[in-house]
Design a protein around this motif. Sequence first.
Motif, PDB file in Angstrom:
ATOM      1  N   MET A   1      11.957 -13.969   3.019  1.00 18.66           N
ATOM      2  CA  MET A   1      10.822 -13.053   2.862  1.00 18.66           C
ATOM      3  C   MET A   1      10.613 -12.288   4.175  1.00 18.66           C
ATOM      4  N   PRO A   2      10.767 -10.945   4.175  1.00 14.88           N
ATOM      5  CA  PRO A   2      10.575 -10.183   5.407  1.00 14.88           C
ATOM      6  C   PRO A   2       9.166 -10.380   5.971  1.00 14.88           C
ATOM      7  N   ARG A   3       9.085 -10.350   7.277  1.00 16.58           N
ATOM      8  CA  ARG A   3       7.813 -10.527   7.963  1.00 16.58           C
ATOM      9  C   ARG A   3       7.431  -9.213   8.656  1.00 16.58           C
ATOM     10  N   VAL A   4       6.153  -8.868   8.575  1.00 17.30           N
ATOM     11  CA  VAL A   4       5.623  -7.723   9.307  1.00 17.30           C
ATOM     12  C   VAL A   4       4.666  -8.274  10.356  1.00 17.30           C
ATOM     13  N   VAL A   5       5.002  -8.067  11.611  1.00 19.13           N
ATOM     14  CA  VAL A   5       4.189  -8.574  12.719  1.00 19.13           C
ATOM     15  C   VAL A   5       3.429  -7.405  13.326  1.00 19.13           C
ATOM     16  N   ASP A  28       3.707  -6.402  -1.597  1.00 17.81           N
ATOM     17  CA  ASP A  28       3.878  -7.819  -1.893  1.00 17.81           C
ATOM     18  C   ASP A  28       3.286  -8.158  -3.259  1.00 17.81           C
ATOM     19  N   ASP A  29       2.113  -7.622  -3.541  1.00 23.21           N
ATOM     20  CA  ASP A  29       1.480  -7.847  -4.848  1.00 23.21           C
ATOM     21  C   ASP A  29       2.345  -7.326  -5.981  1.00 23.21           C
ATOM     22  N   LEU A  30       3.124  -6.290  -5.710  1.00 19.45           N
ATOM     23  CA  LEU A  30       3.930  -5.650  -6.748  1.00 19.45           C
ATOM     24  C   LEU A  30       5.329  -6.242  -6.858  1.00 19.45           C
ATOM     25  N   GLY A  31       5.561  -7.355  -6.162  1.00 20.50           N
ATOM     26  CA  GLY A  31       6.834  -8.038  -6.310  1.00 20.50           C
ATOM     27  C   GLY A  31       7.851  -7.779  -5.229  1.00 20.50           C
ATOM     28  N   HIS A  32       7.436  -7.181  -4.124  1.00 22.11           N
ATOM     29  CA  HIS A  32       8.323  -6.952  -2.983  1.00 22.11           C
ATOM     30  C   HIS A  32       7.775  -7.780  -1.823  1.00 22.11           C
ATOM     31  N   PRO A  33       8.207  -9.022  -1.680  1.00 16.44           N
ATOM     32  CA  PRO A  33       7.529  -9.992  -0.807  1.00 16.44           C
ATOM     33  C   PRO A  33       7.507  -9.591   0.668  1.00 16.44           C
ATOM     34  N   TYR A  34       6.355  -9.770   1.287  1.00 21.06           N
ATOM     35  CA  TYR A  34       6.172  -9.601   2.724  1.00 21.06           C
ATOM     36  C   TYR A  34       5.204 -10.666   3.213  1.00 21.06           C
ATOM     37  N   THR A  35       5.445 -11.161   4.406  1.00 25.28           N
ATOM     38  CA  THR A  35       4.489 -12.021   5.101  1.00 25.28           C
ATOM     39  C   THR A  35       3.914 -11.235   6.266  1.00 25.28           C
ATOM     40  N   LEU A  36       2.609 -11.136   6.348  1.00 20.41           N
ATOM     41  CA  LEU A  36       1.945 -10.377   7.402  1.00 20.41           C
ATOM     42  C   LEU A  36       1.415 -11.329   8.463  1.00 20.41           C
ATOM     43  N   TRP A  59       4.291 -15.955  19.053  1.00 23.23           N
ATOM     44  CA  TRP A  59       5.095 -15.103  18.174  1.00 23.23           C
ATOM     45  C   TRP A  59       5.943 -15.951  17.233  1.00 23.23           C
ATOM     46  N   PRO A  60       6.073 -15.513  15.991  1.00 29.53           N
ATOM     47  CA  PRO A  60       6.995 -16.203  15.079  1.00 29.53           C
ATOM     48  C   PRO A  60       8.431 -15.834  15.393  1.00 29.53           C
ATOM     49  N   SER A  61       9.348 -16.621  14.894  1.00 31.87           N
ATOM     50  CA  SER A  61      10.767 -16.254  15.002  1.00 31.87           C
ATOM     51  C   SER A  61      11.026 -15.042  14.111  1.00 31.87           C
ATOM     52  N   LEU A  62      11.783 -14.105  14.631  1.00 32.66           N
ATOM     53  CA  LEU A  62      12.016 -12.859  13.902  1.00 32.66           C
ATOM     54  C   LEU A  62      13.491 -12.695  13.567  1.00 32.66           C
ATOM     55  N   ALA A  63      13.733 -12.108  12.401  1.00 28.70           N
ATOM     56  CA  ALA A  63      15.085 -11.799  11.935  1.00 28.70           C
ATOM     57  C   ALA A  63      15.236 -10.277  11.865  1.00 28.70           C
TER      58      ALA A  63
END
Length: 313
Positions: A1-5, A28-36, A59-63
Amino acid sequence: MPRVVFLLVPRVHLLDVAGPAQVFSTADDLGHPYTLTYVAEEPEVATVQGLVLRTETAWPSLAPDDLIVVPGWRGPTRPASAGTLRRLRDHHASGGTVAGVCAGADALGRAGLLDGRRCTTHHTVQDELARLHPRAEVVKDALYVEDDRIVTSAGVAGGIDAALHLVAARHGPRAAGEAARAMLVHMHRDGTAEQVSPLLRWRSHVDETVHRLQDLIETRFAERLPLRLLAEATGCSERTVTRLFSRATGLTPLAYQTALRLERAGHLLERGATAETAARAVGFEDARALRRLRARPGRTMHSKEASWTQAHP
């Protein structure tokens, strides 16, 4: 799941955070997952508007698929420490995308990410950005610019356009359109759209007669509006109408009307209208004049460039 920081700094603008965050949350609500995720160098950040935001300091680990967004702020606040700016550089170097909203472009510049790249920011601080980062190519009057995974936007509502652009790039135009509709955003504006609408650009004067003329032109911009009609509406001579209008706005009434037509035609084209349909909807006889005027650099007509032949072929 992509993350937006979201990297927040003191005196951050609330809409610079909330606008893009709403776009990714809606996607994300529309089915394109993101973690904010919201990070800062302190556990609380006060916005310019007075609301205090609680953030993470670790900071979280980023990809590479993750995104860092730096919203804009007001005032002389330095954007971040050297360590935080290094995180921006490292994420981009690893293949990630970094975005700056409004003054957030300055943080990207301080991280060295604007050197040799095209970028933009809010029209009120474009010259300052160019002065601070002379190796950057600052694009004037653009809503957003992307260059080698570096995205910068004009700020405020422009951050929403940039976020929709990123959603479209990752998931396609339909996903961005669905997000825009869910947010009641009337349209996904192209990055090259002007930051300030003609409806506002030439309204900073104090001439009430010219304001009345502008009201009339805005209401009937698709019609033929000869100077005689404008003069009758204001009780002035045709020569006085031209003189007052040009002095207050730098444009003739015709040039102002043409600017409104071009803006509206651009909106229609972005929403799927053909050139012929858009041209006729805004008052041109056919698409030829519309194409000719839209092809002009800057698309804004100045007083000497306007003629009745162009506006009413």
